[in-house]
Structures are given as C-alpha cells and as structure tokens.
Design a protein around this motif. Structure first.
Motif, PDB file in Angstrom:
ATOM      1  N   ARG A   1       0.831  -1.197   0.000  1.00 47.08           N
ATOM      2  CA  ARG A   1       0.000   0.000   0.000  1.00 47.08           C
ATOM      3  C   ARG A   1       0.876   1.261   0.000  1.00 47.08           C
ATOM      4  NH1 ARG A   1      -5.322   0.705   1.569  1.00 47.08           N
ATOM      5  NH2 ARG A   1      -5.368  -1.363   2.509  1.00 47.08           N
ATOM      6  N   ALA A   2       1.924   1.255   0.805  1.00 49.04           N
ATOM      7  CA  ALA A   2       2.816   2.411   0.861  1.00 49.04           C
ATOM      8  C   ALA A   2       3.512   2.633  -0.477  1.00 49.04           C
ATOM      9  CB  ALA A   2       3.850   2.219   1.969  1.00 49.04           C
ATOM     10  N   LEU A   3       3.939   1.548  -1.110  1.00 51.52           N
ATOM     11  CA  LEU A   3       4.615   1.657  -2.406  1.00 51.52           C
ATOM     12  C   LEU A   3       3.673   2.224  -3.466  1.00 51.52           C
ATOM     13  CD1 LEU A   3       7.289   0.965  -3.898  1.00 51.52           C
ATOM     14  CD2 LEU A   3       6.262  -1.242  -4.479  1.00 51.52           C
ATOM     15  N   LEU A   4       2.438   1.714  -3.478  1.00 48.99           N
ATOM     16  CA  LEU A   4       1.456   2.192  -4.456  1.00 48.99           C
ATOM     17  C   LEU A   4       1.049   3.635  -4.174  1.00 48.99           C
ATOM     18  CD1 LEU A   4      -0.820  -0.969  -4.761  1.00 48.99           C
ATOM     19  CD2 LEU A   4       0.783  -0.100  -6.462  1.00 48.99           C
ATOM     20  N   ALA A   5       0.978   4.009  -2.896  1.00 46.06           N
ATOM     21  CA  ALA A   5       0.596   5.378  -2.556  1.00 46.06           C
ATOM     22  C   ALA A   5       1.633   6.366  -3.071  1.00 46.06           C
ATOM     23  CB  ALA A   5       0.419   5.525  -1.047  1.00 46.06           C
ATOM     24  N   ARG A   6       2.897   6.028  -2.958  1.00 43.67           N
ATOM     25  CA  ARG A   6       3.940   6.937  -3.449  1.00 43.67           C
ATOM     26  C   ARG A   6       3.920   7.011  -4.975  1.00 43.67           C
ATOM     27  NH1 ARG A   6       9.068   5.837   0.646  1.00 43.67           N
ATOM     28  NH2 ARG A   6       7.876   6.172   2.563  1.00 43.67           N
ATOM     29  N   LEU A   7       3.667   5.885  -5.600  1.00 39.83           N
ATOM     30  CA  LEU A   7       3.543   5.888  -7.060  1.00 39.83           C
ATOM     31  C   LEU A   7       2.333   6.733  -7.473  1.00 39.83           C
ATOM     32  CD1 LEU A   7       4.307   4.849  -9.888  1.00 39.83           C
ATOM     33  CD2 LEU A   7       2.822   2.865  -9.448  1.00 39.83           C
TER      34      LEU A   7
ATOM     35  N   LEU B   1       1.226   5.152 -17.277  1.00 37.73           N
ATOM     36  CA  LEU B   1       2.665   5.292 -17.466  1.00 37.73           C
ATOM     37  C   LEU B   1       3.221   4.094 -18.227  1.00 37.73           C
ATOM     38  CD1 LEU B   1       4.023   6.476 -13.985  1.00 37.73           C
ATOM     39  CD2 LEU B   1       3.944   7.823 -16.086  1.00 37.73           C
ATOM     40  N   PRO B   2       4.261   4.312 -19.049  1.00 39.37           N
ATOM     41  CA  PRO B   2       4.956   3.178 -19.664  1.00 39.37           C
ATOM     42  C   PRO B   2       5.594   2.321 -18.586  1.00 39.37           C
ATOM     43  CG  PRO B   2       5.577   5.265 -20.702  1.00 39.37           C
ATOM     44  CD  PRO B   2       4.810   5.607 -19.468  1.00 39.37           C
ATOM     45  N   ALA B   3       5.763   1.051 -18.873  1.00 39.66           N
ATOM     46  CA  ALA B   3       6.301   0.114 -17.886  1.00 39.66           C
ATOM     47  C   ALA B   3       7.653   0.572 -17.359  1.00 39.66           C
ATOM     48  CB  ALA B   3       6.417  -1.282 -18.511  1.00 39.66           C
ATOM     49  N   GLU B   4       8.509   1.084 -18.255  1.00 37.47           N
ATOM     50  CA  GLU B   4       9.845   1.486 -17.807  1.00 37.47           C
ATOM     51  C   GLU B   4       9.787   2.658 -16.832  1.00 37.47           C
ATOM     52  OE1 GLU B   4       9.182   3.123 -22.056  1.00 37.47           O
ATOM     53  OE2 GLU B   4       8.826   1.269 -20.927  1.00 37.47           O
TER      54      GLU B   4
ATOM     55  N   LYS C   1      11.026   2.764 -12.918  1.00 34.78           N
ATOM     56  CA  LYS C   1      11.884   3.840 -12.406  1.00 34.78           C
ATOM     57  C   LYS C   1      11.325   4.426 -11.118  1.00 34.78           C
ATOM     58  CE  LYS C   1      13.648   8.406 -13.781  1.00 34.78           C
ATOM     59  NZ  LYS C   1      13.673   9.414 -14.878  1.00 34.78           N
ATOM     60  N   ARG C   2      10.015   4.668 -11.076  1.00 35.77           N
ATOM     61  CA  ARG C   2       9.409   5.297  -9.895  1.00 35.77           C
ATOM     62  C   ARG C   2       9.347   4.336  -8.715  1.00 35.77           C
ATOM     63  NH1 ARG C   2       5.310   9.987 -11.907  1.00 35.77           N
ATOM     64  NH2 ARG C   2       6.337  10.420 -13.892  1.00 35.77           N
TER      65      ARG C   2
ATOM     66  N   GLU D   1      14.639  -4.720  -7.509  1.00 32.29           N
ATOM     67  CA  GLU D   1      13.438  -5.557  -7.525  1.00 32.29           C
ATOM     68  C   GLU D   1      12.269  -4.901  -8.264  1.00 32.29           C
ATOM     69  OE1 GLU D   1      12.426  -6.675  -3.558  1.00 32.29           O
ATOM     70  OE2 GLU D   1      14.018  -8.185  -3.415  1.00 32.29           O
ATOM     71  N   ALA D   2      12.403  -3.623  -8.611  1.00 34.40           N
ATOM     72  CA  ALA D   2      11.292  -2.910  -9.236  1.00 34.40           C
ATOM     73  C   ALA D   2      10.875  -3.565 -10.537  1.00 34.40           C
ATOM     74  CB  ALA D   2      11.664  -1.444  -9.465  1.00 34.40           C
ATOM     75  N   GLU D   3      11.832  -3.926 -11.373  1.00 35.75           N
ATOM     76  CA  GLU D   3      11.500  -4.522 -12.667  1.00 35.75           C
ATOM     77  C   GLU D   3      10.785  -5.850 -12.482  1.00 35.75           C
ATOM     78  OE1 GLU D   3      13.615  -5.367 -16.998  1.00 35.75           O
ATOM     79  OE2 GLU D   3      14.764  -4.542 -15.318  1.00 35.75           O
ATOM     80  N   ALA D   4      11.233  -6.641 -11.501  1.00 35.56           N
ATOM     81  CA  ALA D   4      10.591  -7.929 -11.246  1.00 35.56           C
ATOM     82  C   ALA D   4       9.165  -7.738 -10.750  1.00 35.56           C
ATOM     83  CB  ALA D   4      11.399  -8.729 -10.220  1.00 35.56           C
ATOM     84  N   ILE D   5       8.954  -6.725  -9.914  1.00 38.55           N
ATOM     85  CA  ILE D   5       7.606  -6.472  -9.397  1.00 38.55           C
ATOM     86  C   ILE D   5       6.655  -6.120 -10.523  1.00 38.55           C
ATOM     87  CG2 ILE D   5       6.236  -4.818  -8.051  1.00 38.55           C
ATOM     88  CD1 ILE D   5       8.498  -4.792  -6.002  1.00 38.55           C
ATOM     89  N   VAL D   6       7.087  -5.257 -11.437  1.00 35.92           N
ATOM     90  CA  VAL D   6       6.236  -4.878 -12.564  1.00 35.92           C
ATOM     91  C   VAL D   6       5.904  -6.094 -13.420  1.00 35.92           C
ATOM     92  CG1 VAL D   6       6.128  -3.519 -14.687  1.00 35.92           C
ATOM     93  CG2 VAL D   6       7.005  -2.486 -12.595  1.00 35.92           C
ATOM     94  N   ALA D   7       6.901  -6.950 -13.654  1.00 40.14           N
ATOM     95  CA  ALA D   7       6.663  -8.150 -14.455  1.00 40.14           C
ATOM     96  C   ALA D   7       5.684  -9.094 -13.760  1.00 40.14           C
ATOM     97  CB  ALA D   7       7.984  -8.872 -14.728  1.00 40.14           C
TER      98      ALA D   7
END
Length: 806
Positions: A484-490, A502-505, A509-510, A524-530
């Motif tokens: 929840r905290a990660l999504l709130a900042r995004l 937003l584009p995946a890349e 980045k964010r 780990e950001a790229e893995a989370i998006v995937a």
C-alpha cells in the motif's frame, strides 16, 4: 514494388535507424521465414513451471510444440507477406501469456490471433491489387472484430484469482442514462417510460402538467445510446466512477456490431468506432495519425473512414490530457472536427471545477450529464455482477445462477437497509466496489467513501498476497502495508505529473526510487512490474507495456493517503482551483488522523468573502470528514445559506450537488421564504431526498398558495403556476420511494392534503414504473380521496339538517 510490400516493409522497419542499417533490417525481415520468426519468439519465452504444475515433461513439451504449430498455421494464414515488427511484438506477448497457462490447448487468444492474421491477408492482397475499396472493406471487417474483442467485455475486478477475469457486456453491463441533452429541444425525442403520455383517461391538461413536472423536476433521463441518435456531437459529463469510459466501450462495441444508430448515419453504412483516450495523446495535434495511434488503428484506415464520413469518434477524458498538451488538445480537436463536419463524436469529461461554469468542449456539442442509477438499475447491476462473478469460477450455468441469486438478494437487502450505502451504490464504480466488499467481507459495508475505498484496496491487496506467484517472487517479499505504501507513493508521483497511465519502464523507475525506503533493493522494481502483469489488483497493465491504476479513483485515494501521512496540507490547498486535485482534496479530509478542520479552514479562506470553489470543496470535505468542529460547520452553512432560496437554476444545481449538506440550511429557510422561494426549497429537499425535512414539509401538503412568478428549478426557471401542495406532493413521491418511516408519516397526513397535491400524486402514479411504488402512491391517493369524500358528504348533509331543525 507493390503498395502492400512497401507498407509491410515500412511497418517492419519502424523505429529502426535510417540508411543502410534500416535497409538491411528490412531486407532481413522480408526474407525471414515464418519458422525463423517462431524460433526467435519461442527462444525468448522461458518455461513457466508454476503454470505447468506437476505435468510430465513430455506433456509439457507436446503442448509447447502444438502451440508452435498452431501459431505457424496462423502466420501462414496471413499469406506470403513479411511479419512486421508490430505483429512480432503481439506474437511475443501472446506466447508469454500462453506460456503462463502452460500452453494449454484451449486458449482463446490463439483463436483471435489466427483470425486476425487471416483477415489481415485480405487487406494486404487488396492493397497489392491497388483495389482501395476492397482494402478498406477487408480492413473494416478485421477492425470491427478487433474492437469487439477489445471493448466487448468488462473486467470483473476483486475476484481472488491469479488471472484477469472478463465477462461479455451482455452479462455484466447495465446501460447508463444521461440527462436529456440541453442544447436541442427536449420534445425532439420522447423519453422512454417516463415521457409517455399517461394512460387511463388522463386529460390533456394533466398530461401537460405531468410533462412540465417531469421536465423540471425529475431531471429527464434518456439512454445514452438514444441521446446519440438526436445529437451527433455529444459531450457527456460525469463524476469520477460514473461509468464514462465503460459507456464509450459499450458504444464502441455496439457500433462495431452495427447495432448503434447515429443521426448522421446514412443507409446501411454502419459507423466505425475509434476510442481515443485523451491521456494517450502524446501530441496536441488531433491528426488521423495521432488518433490512430491512440485508438490502436492504422493511420490510413482512420483517414479513409474520416473521408468517407464513416468514423465515430469516442473521445474519453477530455480533462485528463497530459500536462504538456492540456491546453492544446481542445483547439486541435475543434479544428479536426471542423475539417470533418459530418462525423458523429462523443466526448467525455468530468464536471467543471467552478459551480455554474460550463465544461470545455468543442463548438456545437450538446451537453448531457450522466445521472445516478435508479434503485431498479442498482438492483440489476448487483444481479449481473454476482452472476458474472459466479460464472467466472467456471461453475455450471445453472449452479452459477442459483449462487448468484442468493448472493445478490442478500446484498440488495443490505443496500436497501442503509440509505447512505444506497446512495453510494448509485454510481457504477462504487456499486462494483460494494459488490466486491460484500463478496469477501460479508457482514458490513462501510458507509463512508474513504472507509469503502480502504476496504476495496484491502481486498485487492489481499488478492495479491493470495496469487500464486513463483517462489521467491519480489512482490511476495512485501506485506500488504508495504504494498500500500509503495502504491501510494507511485499514485502521488503520477498525480503530481497529471498522468493516469505510465509506460512500464517509467513505473519501474518510480518504484525503484521508493523501494529502498521499504527495505528492499531498487533492482526488484522490474521484477515487481513483471509479476503484477496480467493480475487483478489496484495497479494493472491497461495495454501491453502501459500501466495504470484500475480506476483513477484509486490513484486519487492513494495519493490522498500519502499526502495525509506526510501532513502535506499546504500542497493540497495550493491545488484547490485545479479539478484534477478536487477528489484528492475531498478524500484527504476523510482519513483517520487527518486535520480536516485545517483543510476546511484553508479552503474557506481561499474564497475570502465569496462563495466559490473553496466553499464548495469545504462543504464536500465536511461531508467526508470523520469529525469537524461545530463552529466550522456553522460557517459553511452560513455561506451556503447565501444561495437560499436559489435565485437561478445555476444556484439550484449548486445546492443540489451539495446534497444533504445543504439540507439543514434549506429547512431553516422555509418559513422566511416567499412562495416562489418555498417552491424551490421544497423541490430541492425532494431531489436530495432529505428525510429529516419530512415533518417540516407536512404542513405544505394542505397549502394551496400558488406561485405567481418564475422560480428556480433544475435546468431552468419554472414558469408554470404551481401550488405549494403540489411541491410537497413531489417530496412525498421521492421520499416514499426511499423511506418506510417517511411513508408511514405521509399516510397519517395525506387525508388533509389539498386537492392539487392529490392530483400531482395521481400523475406521478400513472408515470411510475415500479409496481411497489405504484402501490404506495395508490394507497396514499385512496386515503386522501376517501377523506375528501367524507368531508364533501358531511358538507352536503349539513344544510339539510339545518332546514329540518328550522
């Protein structure tokens, strides 16, 4: 060289460097065999042991080979033409999704791909012959099928399943209504149901009175599809979550099937729909090329449809343009529409930020607001959602219908039991949220919006925790609070940038910037998006390579949460004039621990002595806040009281949109107002269904005082002379429909009602379609007429007795 080959080579080489490298790439692509293409694609598609389960290696190998042969047949169906880069990208995405399913034999996406390849062959062959009409016809057939596949289903969110769940529109969609558009004569098209001439011997004057009453009081409703018939250029205005985007998807699907009629449509030439999300526009120019890119179509095809007068433009979210093009989109769209004056266009937007100010729109557009769902429509929505949810579990149809009926009946009873929840359920977004919460949380449905959004995000985040991610998945290392905290900042970073997608890349980045604060490495950001791709959740992949929150409302909720946690109240107040931030501001006041008084005080101070945007936002914040000091509430009421009684239909609508917050001020103003002021106030109280006013309205049921001057009502000033008893009867009709307590009070009071009130109830009863409401109105009418008959009989007998005694 043929046109088709040049086009195919150009598409294959798009995005590559110019000169020799580009020519080399194009030549390689043109000569590469279908087998070589598949070799490359399948080499890049790793095995997914999780999806394949405990199947023997030989079975998994055979499935993979069958999938490869099927895709080879699909490419062969496209003919001898080279496979362009865009199609390769779709093929890679298809193989990746299929691999996640263990290359199971029954995979509908493979059917769609094969059909698409075969239809594309017809387009290319027609182009090679130089037959533009045949090319256009073949492309139209393929495009219609693609639109139906893309927009003909609704995603059912909130189910605890690892894959996205979609259901056909016929199962899950409830058609939406709009106010009758404002710029054309309302008499041009009769309204369905409510606009029919009353039956049963109603006189012409009664019918005229009913028409006037409904026109001014009921906010005339028409199906959105019917509105488009009479208004080829239509601006649809709706609050967040009111169903604007889903409505355009529905219109696109109907048009793709040839089932949508527009006033500009000639003969049997059905319109070709192009859905254009404004947030997807990267350039301000509304050219065929830019429209094609945003709509996912070929530029030549869009231009040909425009030139033939066959296009139907469905422009979604005029208020959601990216920052760098926000001020340029409207002029560019206007210029483009001037160049093609015959094509129908539907544009959606949120309401204007300033009360009484019209929403920005191109010239010549009729305006129509999406109206809340009625009680019956909410019931249908719940029925269809529950059925779609049960069918998504692959149950036999009969069992799914039984389980859905039981769930829907229980939820409808809970909704009817709480007026607050019933009002929340009037928008499609919140109704679906309530369905989700009811399905998984059961006994109680939160009444406050912030609590409701918290409940739905809890459900979706729980779903992430339950999803069958591979062992060691990065997202599995974050608990629900960290997610929840990660999504709130995004969400806040996206909202500050005024983007909803937003584009995946960029998402990577964010997220990478925030992960270290949660004790996780940024890698780990790229893995989370995937890992969240193709999952239900708060954050979803809207299109290949593009992510967004599942609805803008959740972005706004999470952004508000982040701002409240950071005590960033000054930032909220700085943005009070920008409607992009209005929902964030209102939600911020509703969080536990938020300094709602500080937010409200700041908004009131922004207006100074005026009653403007700050006051309206302050009033809405007071409604969402858990606690507001009484003096501050009194100050808001005092400011709102300047609009009471409303002197114009604009002030009337401003008070209407304030809802119950305006109720106490309206009731206190009743006794001091003129007859015309009383008429406006009583109707407002009816529209907002303000039950606490019930006993204050009773005395007006027997008041024959009649208006002599125009008075404010919805959409216009009301000119027809009207008794206060008629206005009170309208309050009775509205409140009887929502409150059993009010109905009981009216039963006791109706015998003394003025005849004009009874006549108004008769008209409402003849127009009312709900059988239960008809019965209630009939009971009230019968009691009133019986009392009047007894009174008349008593008056008739009195002279005779006097004569005999004399």
């Amino acid at each position: 060289m043929t046109t088709a080959v040049r086009e195919a080579k150009t598409r294959a080489g798009r995005g590559k460097t110019v000169g020799a490298k580009r020519r080399s790439k194009m030549e390689h692509t043109a000569t590469e065999s279908k087998e070589a293409v598949l070799d490359t694609v399948f080499a890049d598609a790793p095995e997914v042991p999780r999806a394949s389960g405990d199947l023997p290696d030989m079975v998994r190998k055979n499935r993979r080979e069958r999938a490869r042969r099927r895709l080879r047949d699909a490419l062969e169906a496209r003919g001898p033409y080279p496979v362009p880069e865009g199609l390769r990208g779709e093929l890679r995405a298809l193989v990746e999704r299929w691999g996640q399913k263990g290359f199971e034999d029954a995979f509908p996406d493979a059917d769609v791909f094969e059909i698409r390849c075969a239809e594309e062959r017809a387009v290319l062959e027609a182009a090679a012959r130089g037959d533009e009409e045949a090319r256009f016809a073949a492309a139209e057939r393929a495009y219609r099928r693609e639109i139906e596949a893309r927009h003909g289903q609704i995603e059912i969110r909130g189910l605890q399943l690892s894959a996205r769940v979609r259901q056909d529109l016929e199962i899950a969609y409830v058609p939406l209504h709009v106010e009758e558009p404002s710029e054309e004569p309302r008499a041009a098209k009769p309204r369905k149901g409510a606009g029919k001439r009353p039956k049963g011997g109603v006189t012409a004057s009664e019918a005229k009175a009913a028409s006037a009453m409904l026109h001014a009081l009921e906010r005339p409703r028409v199906l959105a599809t019917d509105a488009l018939v009479n208004h080829p250029r239509l601006l649809i205005i709706g609050e967040p979550g009111s169903g604007k985007s889903t409505l355009l998807a529905y219109l696109a699907t109907r048009a793709a099937r040839g089932e949508l009629t527009t006033s500009t449509q000639g003969g049997d030439r059905a319109s070709i729909p192009f859905v254009v999300p404004v947030r997807a526009l990267q350039e301000a120019a509304a050219t065929p090329e830019e429209i094609a890119r945003a709509a996912g179509a070929e530029a030549w095809f869009v231009e040909a449809a425009l030139q033939r007068g066959r296009a139907l433009l469905l422009v979604d979210g005029l208020d959601e343009a990216r920052t760098h093009v926000a001020g340029k989109v409207l002029p560019a769209l206007t210029a483009m529409l001037d160049a093609y004056p015959g094509i129908p266009v539907v544009v959606t937007t949120r309401p204007a930020a300033t009360p009484g100010k019209d929403e920005a729109a191109p010239r010549g557009f009729a305006r129509a607001r999406l109206v809340p769902m009625t009680r019956d429509e909410v019931a249908v929505f719940i029925d269809r959602w529950c059925l779609a949810a049960e069918l998504s579990l692959n149950k036999p149809r009969g069992q799914a219908e039984i389980d859905a009926r039981a769930a829907a009946d229980d939820l409808k009873e809970r909704v009817r039991a709480s007026r607050a929840i019933e009002k929340l359920a009037q928008t499609p977004l919140l109704c679906s949220v309530i369905c989700v919460v009811h399905r998984f949380l059961g006994q109680r449905i939160p009444e406050r919006r912030v609590a409701l959004y918290e409940a739905i995000t809890n459900v979706l985040l729980y779903e992430w925790d339950r999803a069958k991610f591979a062992d060691g998945a990065a997202i599995g290392k974050l608990d629900a609070h960290a997610k929840r905290a990660l999504l709130a900042r995004l969400a806040l970073s996206m909202h500050k940038a005024r983007v909803a997608e937003l584009p995946a890349e960029e998402v990577v980045k964010r997220l990478a910037a925030h992960l270290p604060d949660l004790g996780r490495p940024e890698e780990e950001a790229e893995a989370i998006v995937a890992e969240i791709r193709d999952r239900n959740g708060v954050l979803v992949e809207r299109a290949p390579g593009s992510f967004a929150f599942s609805h803008l409302t959740f972005q706004e909720y999470l952004a508000a949460m982040e701002l409240v946690n950071a005590h960033a109240y000054n930032e909220l107040l700085r943005n009070y004039k920008h409607k992009w931030w209005h929902e964030v501001i209102v939600l911020s006041a509703g969080f536990p621990g938020a300094h709602a008084d500080r937010i409200i005080r700041g908004l009131l101070d922004k207006d100074g002595e005026d009653v403007a945007v700050g006051t309206m936002l302050a009033a809405q914040c007071a409604e969402t806040a858990i606690e507001v000091r009484q003096p501050l509430r009194k100050e808001i009421e005092k400011r709102v009281a300047r609009l009471v009684p409303p002197a114009s239909h604009t002030e009337f609508e401003t008070l209407y949109f304030l809802g119950e917050l305006a109720g106490p001020v309206l009731v206190r103003s009743l006794d001091k107002a003129s007859t015309e002021g009383k008429a406006s106030i009583i109707r407002l109280l009816a529209f907002i269904e303000y039950e606490p006013a019930t006993r204050a309205i009773l005395k007006f049921l027997k008041d024959p005082s009649q208006t002599k001057h125009p008075f404010a009502s919805i959409s216009q000033m009301q000119n027809r002379p009207t008794t206060l008893a008629e206005c009170a009867a309208i309050f009775v009709a509205y409140l009887t429909n929502v409150s059993e307590t009010a109905y009981s009070i009216f039963l006791d009071a109706i015998p003394s009602a003025d005849p004009s009130a009874v006549q108004a109830l008769k008209i409402w009863k003849r127009i009312e379609k709900d059988p239960q409401q008809q019965d209630k109105l009939e009971t009230l009418i019968t009691r009133a007429e019986a009392a009047h008959a007894r009174a008349s009989s008593s008056v008739a007998r009195s002279p005779k007795r006097a004569t005999r005694s004399g």
